[in-house]
Design a protein around this motif. Structure first.
Motif, mmCIF file in Angstrom:
data_model
loop_
_atom_site.group_PDB
_atom_site.id
_atom_site.type_symbol
_atom_site.label_atom_id
_atom_site.label_comp_id
_atom_site.label_asym_id
_atom_site.label_seq_id
_atom_site.Cartn_x
_atom_site.Cartn_y
_atom_site.Cartn_z
ATOM 1 N N TYR A 11 0.828 -1.204 0.000
ATOM 2 C CA TYR A 11 0.000 0.000 0.000
ATOM 3 C C TYR A 11 0.867 1.260 0.000
ATOM 4 O O TYR A 11 0.540 2.264 -0.646
ATOM 5 C CB TYR A 11 -0.908 -0.029 1.234
ATOM 6 N N TRP A 31 1.633 2.292 -3.507
ATOM 7 C CA TRP A 31 0.595 3.082 -4.171
ATOM 8 C C TRP A 31 0.685 4.547 -3.745
ATOM 9 O O TRP A 31 0.594 5.458 -4.577
ATOM 10 C CB TRP A 31 -0.791 2.519 -3.845
ATOM 11 N N GLU A 39 1.562 7.655 -6.273
ATOM 12 C CA GLU A 39 0.684 8.821 -6.348
ATOM 13 C C GLU A 39 1.441 10.089 -5.969
ATOM 14 O O GLU A 39 1.251 11.156 -6.583
ATOM 15 C CB GLU A 39 -0.526 8.631 -5.426
ATOM 16 N N PRO A 51 4.204 -3.459 -5.170
ATOM 17 C CA PRO A 51 3.186 -2.423 -4.955
ATOM 18 C C PRO A 51 1.811 -2.912 -5.376
ATOM 19 O O PRO A 51 1.666 -3.661 -6.343
ATOM 20 C CB PRO A 51 3.662 -1.289 -5.859
ATOM 21 N N THR A 52 0.804 -2.490 -4.656
ATOM 22 C CA THR A 52 -0.568 -2.871 -4.972
ATOM 23 C C THR A 52 -1.307 -1.687 -5.602
ATOM 24 O O THR A 52 -1.045 -0.531 -5.286
ATOM 25 C CB THR A 52 -1.316 -3.317 -3.709
ATOM 26 N N LEU A 53 -2.234 -2.017 -6.500
ATOM 27 C CA LEU A 53 -3.075 -1.034 -7.174
ATOM 28 C C LEU A 53 -2.275 0.038 -7.900
ATOM 29 O O LEU A 53 -2.701 1.193 -7.993
ATOM 30 C CB LEU A 53 -4.047 -0.378 -6.188
ATOM 31 N N CYS A 54 -1.113 -0.352 -8.414
ATOM 32 C CA CYS A 54 -0.315 0.565 -9.219
ATOM 33 C C CYS A 54 -0.388 0.203 -10.700
ATOM 34 O O CYS A 54 -0.643 1.059 -11.544
ATOM 35 C CB CYS A 54 1.136 0.553 -8.753
ATOM 36 N N THR A 87 -7.583 5.614 -0.004
ATOM 37 C CA THR A 87 -7.213 4.849 -1.183
ATOM 38 C C THR A 87 -7.898 5.454 -2.393
ATOM 39 O O THR A 87 -8.635 6.434 -2.301
ATOM 40 C CB THR A 87 -7.583 3.362 -1.015
ATOM 41 N N ARG A 119 -6.350 2.763 -9.513
ATOM 42 C CA ARG A 119 -5.021 2.687 -10.117
ATOM 43 C C ARG A 119 -4.797 3.911 -11.005
ATOM 44 O O ARG A 119 -5.732 4.416 -11.621
ATOM 45 C CB ARG A 119 -4.882 1.426 -10.986
#
Length: 296
Positions: A131, A134, A138, A155-158, A219, A222
């Motif tokens: 997290y 991410w 950002e 990395p998650t949600l990248c 959060t 992506r």
């Protein structure tokens, strides 16, 4: 700027804080605890390495605390980096979210701006996990001139979404009546088939999950391909071979497709949560090679 007094925590957090300090004591280099005040509260930074070294900001994964860098910070500090391991505000750790709510993604990014301003850091390398990856991506898109190099660890949600099975397994973590046993079970499931997770960190994660006052998780989606194409900051992405958060091989390919100039590798033997710890020799060397490129 560092505060002279440490922020207070509820007495029930004593076992968590004792575990935090014990894991921090395992760092192989002297650690300077810093605290800075922003509008959102007091942020704890565990600093090490030469004071005049180029700053290397570390952002941990959700619930992991900055103590998770015990197997990495020493190597990076010894190489001359000024390591600044931040406890995410609103997350388990020694930061205290007793100011205004972060609210949204711009609020989170503004908090990082404020922390760096208070530390007197104009430009830094960033290394972040899960997290935290991410958030770091950002932030780099938000303030590209402040990030000289960006290293992301699983990395998650990248560059891809979560595996549906991972989300189903993680769902109970967000339900009421949190218990350490629920967090331990989740970590053990995710690490199955990979190198064992450090027991001290596993217990600290479980205690923080069960007892730490929860703030809303900030959060978002992506980054779009169009936003990623604006990224000019050199980027390293390391993926855990046995990550259950996402398909590591497909995510690595998605990273190469989105950012052809990025350096991408998959680290054998590690799971999503324990990548920086159990694969520390490989992770440390990849990051050092990336942060200190060979002279032309």
């Amino acid at each position: 700027m560092s505060a002279r007094t440490a922020p207070s925590h509820p007495p029930r957090l004593a076992p968590f804080l004792a575990g935090y300090d014990a894991l921090l004591a395992r760092w192989p280099v002297p650690v300077e605890p810093l605290t800075v005040r922003t509008a959102h509260g007091t942020t704890r930074i565990n600093a090490c390495g030469p004071a005049d070294g180029h700053p290397l900001v570390l952002l941990h994964g959700g619930g992991a605390t900055s103590t998770m860098w015990y197997a990495n910070a020493g190597a990076w500090a010894a190489a001359g980096h000024r390591v600044l391991a931040i406890d995410l505000i609103g997350d388990p750790g020694r930061s205290v979210h007793d100011g205004t709510p972060l609210g949204d993604v711009p609020g989170m990014l503004g908090w990082i701006d404020a922390v760096l301003d208070e530390l007197g850091v104009r430009t830094a390398d960033f290394c972040a996990h899960s997290y935290g990856g991410w958030i770091a991506l950002e932030y780099t898109l938000h303030a590209p001139t402040r990030v000289s190099r960006l290293a992301l660890l699983d990395p998650t949600l990248c560059f891809s979404g979560y595996r549906p099975g991972y989300l189903l397994r993680a769902l109970p973590l967000f339900l009421p009546h949190r218990t350490p046993a629920r967090a331990r079970s989740y970590l053990d499931w995710e690490a199955a088939g990979a190198s064992p997770t450090d027991p001290d960190w596993r217990e600290l994660y479980a205690l923080g999950y069960a007892d730490f006052p929860a703030s809303p998780v900030i959060t978002g989606p992506r980054p779009t391909p169009a936003r990623l194409h604006t990224l000019t900051t050199p980027l390293l992405a390391l993926y855990a071979e046995h990550s259950r958060a996402h398909d590591p091989h497909r995510t690595a390919e998605a990273t190469r497709h989105s950012l052809p100039q990025a350096t991408v590798a998959t680290i054998p033997g590690a799971s999503h949560h324990n990548l920086p710890m159990t694969a520390a020799p490989a992770v440390n060397q990849h990051v050092l090679d990336f942060l200190t490129p060979p002279c032309p």
